[in-house]
Structure formats: C-alpha cells, structure tokens
Design a protein around this motif. Structure first.
Motif, PDB file in Angstrom:
ATOM      1  N   UNK A   1     -10.260  -4.347  11.303  1.00 38.90           N
ATOM      2  CA  UNK A   1      -9.537  -3.746  10.178  1.00 38.90           C
ATOM      3  C   UNK A   1     -10.425  -2.717   9.465  1.00 38.90           C
ATOM      4  N   UNK A   2     -10.800  -1.674  10.172  1.00 39.77           N
ATOM      5  CA  UNK A   2     -11.692  -0.668   9.607  1.00 39.77           C
ATOM      6  C   UNK A   2     -11.078   0.034   8.401  1.00 39.77           C
ATOM      7  N   UNK A   3      -9.744   0.176   8.405  1.00 41.50           N
ATOM      8  CA  UNK A   3      -9.082   0.822   7.265  1.00 41.50           C
ATOM      9  C   UNK A   3      -9.282   0.014   5.985  1.00 41.50           C
TER      10      UNK A   3
ATOM     11  N   UNK B   1     -11.947  -1.267   4.980  1.00 40.02           N
ATOM     12  CA  UNK B   1     -13.225  -0.901   4.364  1.00 40.02           C
ATOM     13  C   UNK B   1     -13.004   0.213   3.346  1.00 40.02           C
ATOM     14  N   UNK B   2     -12.171   1.170   3.716  1.00 38.51           N
ATOM     15  CA  UNK B   2     -11.846   2.246   2.790  1.00 38.51           C
ATOM     16  C   UNK B   2     -11.137   1.716   1.551  1.00 38.51           C
ATOM     17  N   UNK B   3     -10.251   0.753   1.744  1.00 40.41           N
ATOM     18  CA  UNK B   3      -9.567   0.141   0.611  1.00 40.41           C
ATOM     19  C   UNK B   3     -10.558  -0.581  -0.294  1.00 40.41           C
ATOM     20  N   UNK B   4     -11.548  -1.234   0.312  1.00 41.01           N
ATOM     21  CA  UNK B   4     -12.565  -1.949  -0.454  1.00 41.01           C
ATOM     22  C   UNK B   4     -13.368  -0.989  -1.325  1.00 41.01           C
ATOM     23  N   UNK B   5     -13.745   0.152  -0.759  1.00 42.53           N
ATOM     24  CA  UNK B   5     -14.487   1.159  -1.531  1.00 42.53           C
ATOM     25  C   UNK B   5     -13.630   1.685  -2.674  1.00 42.53           C
ATOM     26  N   UNK B   6     -12.363   1.968  -2.375  1.00 39.32           N
ATOM     27  CA  UNK B   6     -11.457   2.488  -3.408  1.00 39.32           C
ATOM     28  C   UNK B   6     -11.251   1.472  -4.525  1.00 39.32           C
ATOM     29  N   UNK B   7     -11.102   0.198  -4.153  1.00 38.55           N
ATOM     30  CA  UNK B   7     -10.890  -0.844  -5.157  1.00 38.55           C
ATOM     31  C   UNK B   7     -12.096  -0.987  -6.069  1.00 38.55           C
TER      32      UNK B   7
ATOM     33  N   UNK C   1     -22.886  -1.075   9.822  1.00 39.64           N
ATOM     34  CA  UNK C   1     -23.792  -1.048  10.969  1.00 39.64           C
ATOM     35  C   UNK C   1     -23.996  -2.445  11.535  1.00 39.64           C
ATOM     36  N   UNK C   2     -24.148  -3.431  10.632  1.00 35.26           N
ATOM     37  CA  UNK C   2     -24.319  -4.811  11.095  1.00 35.26           C
ATOM     38  C   UNK C   2     -23.068  -5.288  11.838  1.00 35.26           C
ATOM     39  N   UNK C   3     -21.899  -4.959  11.316  1.00 35.79           N
ATOM     40  CA  UNK C   3     -20.662  -5.375  11.956  1.00 35.79           C
ATOM     41  C   UNK C   3     -20.450  -4.711  13.303  1.00 35.79           C
TER      42      UNK C   3
END
Length: 237
Positions: free
Chosen positions: A180-182, A184-190, A222-224
C-alpha cells in the motif's frame, strides 16, 4: 547462503538495537561491557543459525573489533559515523555468510522442514521492522541533533516526538510490506495537516518537522523495500 545471511542480519539487529543496554553502548572502551555485548552477539547469532558456532564466533569476533576500534578512535556521534559503523558490521556479516554459506541449512532450523522456509522469512520481517523503528530512531535522531538547538522552547509530551517517530516508521514499514505505497503519501499528508497549526507561524519549527518527517519516513521506506526484496529472494531460494 541467503538464509545464513538473513539469520546473521537478524541476530545483528537484535544484538545492537534490542538487547544492547546503555552500559554496553557507552562502555565499549572497557573490557567488561565490550565482552558482554560480544557475548550477546555470539549467542543470538548461534541461536539464529540453529547451532552453527564457527560463523557465530567469527561474526562476534569481528563485531568486537569494530566496536573497540570505534570506541578507541572516538566518534562525533553523527549520522555518517552511525552509517559507517553499521556498514562495517554489514561487511563482517557478508564475510561470515560467504565463508559458511550452508551454516543455516546444516543447523537445527535447516533440518526441520516446517521451519526451513518460514523461519528465515520471519527473521527478515522482525529484523526489517526493528531496522525501520528502533534503528531508525537512532539514525534520525543523529541527523536532527544539529538542528535541535535552533528550536524554540515549546512544551509537549515527554518523549512524545520519539513515540510519534516510531509509530510513523512502523506504519510506513507495514504499508510498504502490504503493498500500500499510496498509504505512505496519506500518512505524510495526515501528519502535515495535524502539525500545520503549530508550525505555521514558526519557520524554524516548520523546517525541523519537515526534515524530520521526510528522514523518518524515507528511512522506513528503505527498510521496507529492502525487507520485501530479501523476502522475495528467500522465496525464490
């Protein structure tokens, strides 16, 4: 060889980021703490390999030499030195894997059909999660230390920033492994939305938060990605 390397990486991350006490970390210029940490490295490596003592002893001996050299030479506690130290340990692990390619396969776990494929993948997942969260806490902390002095005096929860960092890296790691790479973008936005009220009037704090967030999530990405690649190789082995 990939199973042996996975087991040694798993053991190293446990020894350095889960089982290493503060006394061990700060006292490696003294024989007692250095030997205690080396003993942990050996025992965890021995267990992860299923009883292969020679590669465990080899990696532990190199680990001790690297830690002793770092302690004697001194360190400026920067991110560069942290990465250099971990890179040196990585080379020691690679050497052990190349010299004893079948250490895991001939050990106890490799002789148990139910664990032969599952255990290395579980080790990779645990190691990757600890690398993303616990090791990331040290890496991002060392990156941000030079900027912390410029921050204004603000009140907040005790150790709240560290907890937020661990949570965001853990969530990022889980999102990457679940494809669910998308997210990650939601997490940054939140996170940006939640922080906007507190940083909109302070450029220093805003830049500090942006750098810290990108570094934290970038490390976890990177770890993931690395963990996913390792598990893919294990599945094809």
């Amino acid at each position: 060889m990939i199973e042996t390397l996975t087991a040694l990486i798993f053991a190293h991350i446990l020894a350095d980021f889960a089982f290493q006490t503060k006394a061990m970390a700060t006292g490696k210029d003294r024989l007692g703490p250095l030997l205690a940490h080396t003993g942990v490295v050996f025992l965890v490596s021995y267990a992860a390999l299923g009883g292969a003592h020679w590669p465990a002893l080899f990696v532990a001996a190199l680990h001790m030499q690297i830690d002793y050299a770092k302690a004697r030479l001194g360190s400026d506690d920067s991110l560069a030195h942290f990465l250099l130290d971990q890179g040196a340990h990585g080379m020691a692990i690679l050497a052990g894997g190349l010299l004893w390619t079948d250490a895991y396969a001939t050990g106890l776990w490799g002789q148990m059909p139910g664990l032969t494929a599952q255990a290395p993948e579980a080790m990779a997942l645990i190691a990757g999660f600890l690398l993303a969260t616990r090791a990331g806490q040290f890496a991002v902390g060392k990156l941000m230390t030079p900027y912390a002095a410029a921050l204004p005096d603000t009140e907040g929860l005790s150790n709240g920033g560290a907890v937020i960092g661990v949570l965001e890296r853990g969530l990022t790691f889980i999102l990457v492994l679940s494809g669910q790479m998308a997210g990650v973008g939601f997490l940054i936005a939140a996170k940006s939305f939640l922080r906007v009220g507190s940083i909109e009037k302070d450029r220093t704090l805003a830049e500090y938060v942006i750098i810290g967030t990108l570094a934290s999530i970038g490390w976890a990405l990177l770890a993931g990605i690395g963990t996913a690649a390792l598990i893919s190789h294990l599945g094809g082995a």
